[in-house]
Design a protein around this motif. Structure first.
Motif, PDB file in Angstrom:
ATOM      1  N   ARG A 145      43.756  43.893  50.194  1.00 25.81           N
ATOM      2  CA  ARG A 145      42.320  43.448  49.936  1.00 25.81           C
ATOM      3  C   ARG A 145      42.167  42.247  48.756  1.00 25.81           C
ATOM      4  O   ARG A 145      42.780  42.467  47.697  1.00 25.81           O
ATOM      5  N   PRO A 146      41.300  41.500  49.246  1.00 31.57           N
ATOM      6  CA  PRO A 146      41.235  39.968  48.216  1.00 31.57           C
ATOM      7  C   PRO A 146      40.976  40.410  47.074  1.00 31.57           C
ATOM      8  O   PRO A 146      41.329  39.687  45.963  1.00 31.57           O
ATOM      9  N   THR A 147      39.969  41.419  46.716  1.00 31.49           N
ATOM     10  CA  THR A 147      39.438  41.630  45.344  1.00 31.49           C
ATOM     11  C   THR A 147      40.698  42.025  44.350  1.00 31.49           C
ATOM     12  O   THR A 147      40.756  41.738  43.264  1.00 31.49           O
ATOM     13  N   ASP A 148      41.419  42.711  45.034  1.00 26.88           N
ATOM     14  CA  ASP A 148      42.650  43.160  44.166  1.00 26.88           C
ATOM     15  C   ASP A 148      43.776  42.041  43.794  1.00 26.88           C
ATOM     16  O   ASP A 148      44.279  42.122  42.816  1.00 26.88           O
ATOM     17  N   GLY A 154      44.130  36.682  37.695  1.00 24.58           N
ATOM     18  CA  GLY A 154      43.488  36.565  36.607  1.00 24.58           C
ATOM     19  C   GLY A 154      44.204  36.978  35.411  1.00 24.58           C
ATOM     20  O   GLY A 154      44.100  36.382  34.286  1.00 24.58           O
ATOM     21  N   GLY A 155      45.280  37.711  35.465  1.00 30.99           N
ATOM     22  CA  GLY A 155      46.231  38.293  34.513  1.00 30.99           C
ATOM     23  C   GLY A 155      45.222  38.974  33.424  1.00 30.99           C
ATOM     24  O   GLY A 155      44.632  39.977  33.708  1.00 30.99           O
ATOM     25  N   GLU A 156      45.440  38.523  32.006  1.00 27.61           N
ATOM     26  CA  GLU A 156      44.577  39.156  30.886  1.00 27.61           C
ATOM     27  C   GLU A 156      43.236  38.766  31.030  1.00 27.61           C
ATOM     28  O   GLU A 156      42.297  39.238  30.312  1.00 27.61           O
ATOM     29  N   GLU A 157      42.910  37.678  31.743  1.00 25.67           N
ATOM     30  CA  GLU A 157      41.509  37.328  31.939  1.00 25.67           C
ATOM     31  C   GLU A 157      40.926  37.347  33.248  1.00 25.67           C
ATOM     32  O   GLU A 157      41.620  38.054  34.114  1.00 25.67           O
ATOM     33  N   SER A 162      36.730  36.640  40.973  1.00 27.36           N
ATOM     34  CA  SER A 162      36.335  37.739  40.428  1.00 27.36           C
ATOM     35  C   SER A 162      35.045  37.646  39.627  1.00 27.36           C
ATOM     36  O   SER A 162      34.310  38.492  39.758  1.00 27.36           O
ATOM     37  N   TYR A 163      35.044  36.633  38.818  1.00 31.98           N
ATOM     38  CA  TYR A 163      33.760  36.372  38.007  1.00 31.98           C
ATOM     39  C   TYR A 163      32.300  36.204  38.850  1.00 31.98           C
ATOM     40  O   TYR A 163      31.562  36.679  38.346  1.00 31.98           O
ATOM     41  N   VAL A 248      34.435  38.497  50.363  1.00 35.84           N
ATOM     42  CA  VAL A 248      35.816  38.510  50.630  1.00 35.84           C
ATOM     43  C   VAL A 248      36.402  39.764  51.296  1.00 35.84           C
ATOM     44  O   VAL A 248      37.127  39.725  52.025  1.00 35.84           O
ATOM     45  N   ASP A 249      35.871  40.822  50.727  1.00 39.03           N
ATOM     46  CA  ASP A 249      36.634  41.972  50.880  1.00 39.03           C
ATOM     47  C   ASP A 249      35.880  42.551  52.418  1.00 39.03           C
ATOM     48  O   ASP A 249      36.413  42.882  53.144  1.00 39.03           O
ATOM     49  N   ARG A 250      34.594  41.818  52.428  1.00 39.06           N
ATOM     50  CA  ARG A 250      34.021  42.236  54.172  1.00 39.06           C
ATOM     51  C   ARG A 250      34.613  41.538  55.051  1.00 39.06           C
ATOM     52  O   ARG A 250      34.997  41.830  56.208  1.00 39.06           O
TER      53      ARG A 250
END
Length: 330
Positions: A145-148, A154-157, A162-163, A248-250
């Protein structure tokens, strides 16, 4: 000063029209006559991002048609976030080609326009006979899934995609000073003004613009050019443009039947060596023999950032027109 290799842009030479599509209307800026080349811009841009390509393609014997993607400029801006699915953008491109009275077209895209162009070719190979991709390589639907995936990048950021997911958050950053924000993001991804640390991630509680460089405009952008972009986004806001990221998930769900499927038409890729996209999507470029088996040429331009057709218009025009002419004779 060296002169450009191709005719300069003149607004008076561009024909504008609004065409009906399933989601409303799409604004088209055209120049020239001949085989149709459909030009699809990215974020945060407009049809105007192809201003250097329109006269060059027209002079080379092509009909160049640059659209305002839905949500941008003079095109319709549906209120629902789900109206910005990839399938909707493909449907818009199909409707534009039909409205222009053509039976087929070559489709070219930059930034978000590149996956829109690639998926147009993937889903409608009967209509889009070849595809040119600028800055963003083709990456077919994968298992995750793209959001994953973006969360891991992003790592720690927080990765910039995602933002942009949460409705209203990026708008609250951008819309109080649209012109300043646009100036910053254009500079942040341009050769010569790009910050060493990059702007792909956002620290917790921060803003994307916190890492924009200070100073003037990048060399390829004039104050008058910036006025065009700022004027349109000040009028329309940014929600329609940002809604592309929020689907993106859709898209991943909608395109399940095309998981891992290659785009087989003749294709061209041109990227900038300094563009962060060519780094975090390096794997997609390496996979071209499998994902773009019809790839005719792939070029990485040294010393070039993300806004490739505006930063290096003469070089991009030579590559694009040479490729198009090769299609006609191949």
């Amino acid at each position: 000063m060296p002169q450009p290799d191709h005719p300069s842009f003149s607004p008076a030479d561009v024909r504008h029209r609004l065409v009906e599509t399933p989601g409303g209307r799409i604004h088209v800026a055209e120049q020239g006559d001949g085989p149709l080349v459909l030009l699809v811009h990215g974020f945060p841009e407009l049809w105007y991002s192809w201003r250097h390509q329109l006269p060059a393609l027209a002079a080379a014997g092509f009909r160049a048609a640059a659209i305002d993607v839905r949500g941008y400029g003079r095109s319709s801006k549906p209120a629902q976030a789900h109206a910005y699915r990839m399938l909707d953008h493909v449907a818009d491109n199909v409707a534009v080609v039909r409205a222009l009275g053509e039976r087929s077209a070559v489709v070219a895209g930059h930034d978000w326009g590149a996956p829109i162009a690639a998926n147009s070719a993937l889903l409608r190979p009967d209509l889009f006979t070849a595809v040119a991709l600028f800055s963003v390589p083709y990456s077919p639907r994968g298992p995750g899934r793209p959001t994953d995936t973006f969360a891991r990048l992003g790592g720690e950021e927080e990765f910039y995609v995602s933002y942009f997911q949460r409705p209203g958050r990026a708008e609250a950053e951008i819309e109080p000073d649209v012109r300043g924000w646009l100036s910053g993001i254009y500079a942040a991804l341009s050769a010569g003004t790009m910050p060493a640390a990059g702007i792909s991630t956002v620290p917790e509680g921060g803003r994307l613009s916190d890492r924009f460089p200070e100073g003037g405009l990048p060399s390829w952008l004039t104050e008058a050019d910036l006025d065009v972009y700022a004027g349109e986004f000040e009028r329309t806001g940014l929600t329609g443009a940002l809604n592309r990221y929020r689907n993106v998930d859709r898209d991943w769900e909608d395109l399940a039947a095309w998981d891992g499927v290659a785009v087989t038409q003749p294709s061209l890729f041109v990227g900038g060596a300094l563009d962060p996209t060519t780094t975090w999507l390096a794997g997609a470029i390496k996979a071209f023999p499998r994902t773009l088996p019809g790839l005719t040429a792939s070029h990485i331009l040294d010393g070039c950032g993300h806004w490739i057709q505006q930063e290096r218009p003469d070089e991009v025009n030579r590559l694009l027109i040479g490729w198009l002419e090769g299609l006609a004779t191949g």
